[in-house]
Write a protein that holds these residues in place. Sequence first.
Motif, PDB file in Angstrom:
ATOM      1  N   VAL A  74      32.710  28.060  73.715  1.00  0.00           N
ATOM      2  CA  VAL A  74      32.001  28.897  73.172  1.00  0.00           C
ATOM      3  C   VAL A  74      31.026  28.397  72.141  1.00  0.00           C
ATOM      4  O   VAL A  74      31.803  28.000  71.044  1.00  0.00           O
ATOM      5  N   TRP A  75      30.048  28.331  72.283  1.00  0.00           N
ATOM      6  CA  TRP A  75      28.767  28.189  71.330  1.00  0.00           C
ATOM      7  C   TRP A  75      28.186  29.606  70.865  1.00  0.00           C
ATOM      8  O   TRP A  75      27.597  30.205  71.601  1.00  0.00           O
ATOM      9  N   ALA A  76      27.988  29.683  69.529  1.00  0.00           N
ATOM     10  CA  ALA A  76      27.222  30.811  68.995  1.00  0.00           C
ATOM     11  C   ALA A  76      26.100  30.433  68.233  1.00  0.00           C
ATOM     12  O   ALA A  76      26.189  29.264  67.519  1.00  0.00           O
ATOM     13  N   VAL A  77      25.071  31.422  68.205  1.00  0.00           N
ATOM     14  CA  VAL A  77      23.854  30.856  67.371  1.00  0.00           C
ATOM     15  C   VAL A  77      23.995  31.247  65.871  1.00  0.00           C
ATOM     16  O   VAL A  77      24.546  32.316  65.640  1.00  0.00           O
ATOM     17  N   ASP A  78      23.663  30.305  64.977  1.00  0.00           N
ATOM     18  CA  ASP A  78      23.761  30.568  63.611  1.00  0.00           C
ATOM     19  C   ASP A  78      22.243  30.553  63.142  1.00  0.00           C
ATOM     20  O   ASP A  78      21.626  29.614  62.984  1.00  0.00           O
ATOM     21  N   TYR A  79      21.682  31.772  63.345  1.00  0.00           N
ATOM     22  CA  TYR A  79      20.436  31.976  62.860  1.00  0.00           C
ATOM     23  C   TYR A  79      19.713  31.598  61.555  1.00  0.00           C
ATOM     24  O   TYR A  79      18.849  31.024  61.327  1.00  0.00           O
ATOM     25  N   GLN A  83      20.531  26.819  64.495  1.00  0.00           N
ATOM     26  CA  GLN A  83      21.525  25.882  65.336  1.00  0.00           C
ATOM     27  C   GLN A  83      22.621  26.696  65.972  1.00  0.00           C
ATOM     28  O   GLN A  83      22.987  27.810  65.703  1.00  0.00           O
ATOM     29  N   TYR A  84      23.113  26.103  67.053  1.00  0.00           N
ATOM     30  CA  TYR A  84      24.273  26.454  67.801  1.00  0.00           C
ATOM     31  C   TYR A  84      25.315  25.896  67.056  1.00  0.00           C
ATOM     32  O   TYR A  84      25.179  24.766  66.448  1.00  0.00           O
ATOM     33  N   VAL A  85      26.484  26.791  66.994  1.00  0.00           N
ATOM     34  CA  VAL A  85      27.801  26.186  66.389  1.00  0.00           C
ATOM     35  C   VAL A  85      28.723  26.452  67.292  1.00  0.00           C
ATOM     36  O   VAL A  85      28.815  27.422  68.037  1.00  0.00           O
TER      37      VAL A  85
END
Length: 124
Positions: A74-79, A83-85
């Motif tokens: 699972v990758w989430a966007v860190d706006y 970046q994706y985290v």
Amino acid sequence: VEAGGMYRLVACPSGQALVDSVAGAFAHDAQSCVPCGSGEYIVGTNSSAYTCQACPVGAACDGSSLRGLVAGSVWAVDYARGQYVLTSCPPGYELANTLSNGDFSHASQECRLCASFFYCPGGA
């Protein structure tokens, strides 16, 4: 249309970074859409705050998007970072995202196969 009848670039196509400044200051003549390369991604194309990012080791990137190499990761966007985290890995994998000194590393994010004779429940 801005004051003075000039247009301002407000968005770019998928996979392209919006450039509208020189040395941090808006420059009308600098406005352009710059394609991200293979092995890169971008989280948003409607702001010059987002730039093309190098793909982390645990993902595949096609210039516009990021896809985890391990099914169920699972990758989430860190706006805030643009970046994706990597936020979790499936059972049998451990989440790796730090350098040897313990600092977060965008480039080293991956789901590593759990070592033999160890149990990795997955997750964060």
